[in-house]
Design an enzyme around this catalytic site. Structure first.
Site, PDB file in Angstrom:
ATOM      1  N   GLY A   1       0.666  -1.375   0.122  1.00  0.00           N
ATOM      2  CA  GLY A   1       0.088  -0.080   0.001  1.00  0.00           C
ATOM      3  C   GLY A   1       0.845   1.415  -0.071  1.00  0.00           C
ATOM      4  O   GLY A   1       0.258   2.419  -0.195  1.00  0.00           O
TER       5      GLY A   1
ATOM      6  N   CYS B   1     -27.643  -8.430 -17.349  1.00  0.00           N
ATOM      7  CA  CYS B   1     -26.936  -8.140 -18.634  1.00  0.00           C
ATOM      8  C   CYS B   1     -28.018  -8.562 -19.836  1.00  0.00           C
ATOM      9  O   CYS B   1     -28.350  -9.686 -19.771  1.00  0.00           O
ATOM     10  CB  CYS B   1     -25.464  -8.948 -18.680  1.00  0.00           C
ATOM     11  SG  CYS B   1     -24.829  -9.126 -20.418  1.00  0.00           S
TER      12      CYS B   1
ATOM     13  N   CYS C   1     -26.017 -11.773 -21.735  1.00  0.00           N
ATOM     14  CA  CYS C   1     -25.779 -13.050 -21.101  1.00  0.00           C
ATOM     15  C   CYS C   1     -26.648 -13.277 -20.042  1.00  0.00           C
ATOM     16  O   CYS C   1     -26.655 -14.310 -19.493  1.00  0.00           O
ATOM     17  CB  CYS C   1     -24.196 -13.046 -20.745  1.00  0.00           C
ATOM     18  SG  CYS C   1     -23.790 -12.312 -19.296  1.00  0.00           S
TER      19      CYS C   1
ATOM     20  N   CYS D   1     -22.618  -6.655 -19.564  1.00  0.00           N
ATOM     21  CA  CYS D   1     -21.594  -6.797 -18.768  1.00  0.00           C
ATOM     22  C   CYS D   1     -20.184  -5.792 -19.132  1.00  0.00           C
ATOM     23  O   CYS D   1     -19.974  -5.745 -20.384  1.00  0.00           O
ATOM     24  CB  CYS D   1     -20.905  -8.229 -18.889  1.00  0.00           C
ATOM     25  SG  CYS D   1     -21.914  -9.445 -18.429  1.00  0.00           S
TER      26      CYS D   1
ATOM     27  N   CYS E   1     -18.619 -12.115 -20.431  1.00  0.00           N
ATOM     28  CA  CYS E   1     -19.720 -12.028 -21.137  1.00  0.00           C
ATOM     29  C   CYS E   1     -19.714 -13.124 -22.160  1.00  0.00           C
ATOM     30  O   CYS E   1     -20.657 -13.817 -22.304  1.00  0.00           O
ATOM     31  CB  CYS E   1     -20.196 -10.396 -21.546  1.00  0.00           C
ATOM     32  SG  CYS E   1     -21.692 -10.311 -21.910  1.00  0.00           S
TER      33      CYS E   1
END
Lengths: 197, 292
Positions: free
Chosen positions: B31, B240, B243, B265, B271
């Protein structure tokens, strides 16, 4: 006199450096896990993997500090100068990398650069050559470790566990350790925590 | 002469060594933003110069590279970066998440869970999470040194005071390994939970701002929040329309100038994989049942 032919290993600067770095990157990301890399021949007391790592990572920007065993081998210093151009310094506190041939005499971690609170990255990466990844294992926890990981190295100083705990207490300051045995390497970054043996 | 026009992966070896050293320190201090001597790349800032430099430094001849831009393999940024590495490194590329060993991403995390054999490289515009709250680098650096992150909580609190909820929807700040507060790059906060305990190494490169940072695998990453306003990932309440996925991050696509829209998506590989497996949009009635 520098014998260039004896000092020129087969080491492709782009591909071999990448392979050595990638092995070390995986080791840093997964503390205690052992990866092997293709070492290169270098004068004693260099282990083949140490030489490959130094050739991959050291250059004129990275002061190196050598322990007594390395310092007593002029051919090793000559090899470093010829292949990396890295300055060899007398004080471990100035070193970006430290090379330790005799792990039993590993200096106190406090002598190395610890980084500052603002710039903890300005710290020494200590490369320690050991005989083998075996012996009394310690349990590691922390970033990079799924649950817990067992790590063993020999030889080590008797107070090694305490030193690691002190190093962790300094976090985010502290040193990062790389262990080398032959062509095998493992790393203990400063972020790891150890459990009682 | 048959000498290559470029060094492998474009960057010279000294630059790669410098970047590799920064990456190692970034992994050791999860980090923390490691400063590095970012180079000019043959593309403008904002097009992923940081991510490209990180990718160029870790890439080997055996790697298989995937590049996504907002989840998509076929948008300009993704296509041009993929071509860049085909030209300069000759590596194999793929659009399949499961086949890739290195994935460079702009602002998304793939839907499919990553594995230990993969590295995810993020392109980062502004690496400093505190920058819009405190413009002075000297001050933000001191705040990180002291773990003084009260200002960030004030910002999130002000969101609640003004909007009734935390209105930050992307680049949502996270705390890495219990220490550093980090900008996850402008990924939607939907993706934040995927950062935590991820099997893959995650590297972040900011070219213009000259910073590299990292999340090692299996590292706890916490999205900042309050006990009474816990972190909540956001997702459009829809399926979606290609899909039928109910669990993927959705792009809203405007389909005409009369306000019609559809959701698809954002992750094109995810997808395509679902459609290839026979999934499709679910009829409205069945969808209500699926929602319970």
């Amino acid at each position: 006199m520098l014998d260039i032919t004896a000092n020129t290993p087969a080491f492709d600067p782009a591909y071999a450096s990448q392979a050595a770095f990638r092995a070390l990157m995986e080791c840093m990301a997964r503390p205690g896990e052992i990866r092997s890399l293709k070492g290169i021949d270098a004068p004693a007391p260099f282990a083949p993997a140490t030489a490959a790592l130094i050739k991959s990572l050291a250059d004129y920007e990275t002061p190196l500090w050598l322990d007594a065993t390395f310092a007593a081998a002029p051919k090793a210093a000559e090899w470093i100068r010829f292949h990396t151009g890295a300055p060899v310094v007398g004080s471990p506190a100035q070193a970006a990398f430290a090379l330790i041939a005799d792990a039993r005499t590993l200096p106190d971690f406090g002598l190395f650069a610890q980084g500052t609170s603002e710039y903890p990255d300005r710290s020494t990466t200590v490369m320690v050559q050991i005989d083998a990844f075996s012996g009394d294992a310690v349990t590691l926890k922390g970033p990079g470790i799924k649950a817990a990981h067992r790590f063993a190295a020999a030889p080590l100083p008797a107070d090694f566990d305490t030193r690691l705990q002190v190093n962790r207490a300094l976090f985010p300051r502290g040193i990062d350790l790389v262990f080398i045995a032959g062509n095998g390497i493992a790393a203990l970054p400063r972020s790891i925590m150890i459990e009682e043996r | 002469m048959s000498a290559p026009v470029y060094n492998f992966a474009y960057l010279d070896e000294q630059t790669k060594r410098m970047i590799r050293r920064a990456i190692l320190k970034a992994i050791a201090i999860p980090g923390y933003q490691v400063p590095f001597a970012s180079r000019e790349m043959p593309m403008p800032y904002g097009w992923g110069t940081g991510g490209v430099q990180v990718t160029a430094s870790i890439l080997g001849p055996d790697d298989k590279l995937k590049v996504i831009d907002q989840g998509s393999d076929d948008t300009t940024n993704a296509v041009s970066i993929r071509k860049f590495f085909v030209k300069t490194a000759g590596v194999e590329t793929t659009t399949k998440t499961s086949e890739a060993t290195v994935i460079q991403t702009r602002h998304r995390v793939p839907e499919q869970a990553l594995t230990e054999d993969q590295v995810l490289v993020y392109q980062v515009p502004i690496p400093e999470p505190l920058r819009f709250l405190e413009p002075r680098e000297t001050e933000t650096r001191r705040m990180h040194a002291l773990s003084e992150y009260g200002l960030m909580h004030v910002k999130l609190y002000e969101d609640i005071a003004r909007h009734g909820h935390i209105a930050t929807t992307y680049a949502y700040p996270v705390e890495v390994g219990g220490r550093y507060v980090m900008d996850p790059s402008p990924i939607p906060k939907f993706d934040n939970p995927k950062l935590s305990d991820c099997a893959a190494l995650q590297l972040f490169g900011a070219g213009r701002e000259k910073r590299i940072y990292a999340i090692p695998p299996y590292t706890h990453v916490k999205s900042l929040d309050f006990e009474d306003h816990p972190f909540e990932p956001y997702r459009h309440d829809a399926q979606c329309e290609l899909c039928g996925a109910m669990n993927s991050y959705l792009d809203e696509v405007i389909t005409d100038d009369a306000g019609s829209r559809m959701f698809v998506c954002s992750d094109t590989d995810f997808c395509e994989g679902r459609r290839a497996a026979g999934h499709g949009p679910v009829a409205a009635g069945a969808m209500e049942t699926a929602r319970g």
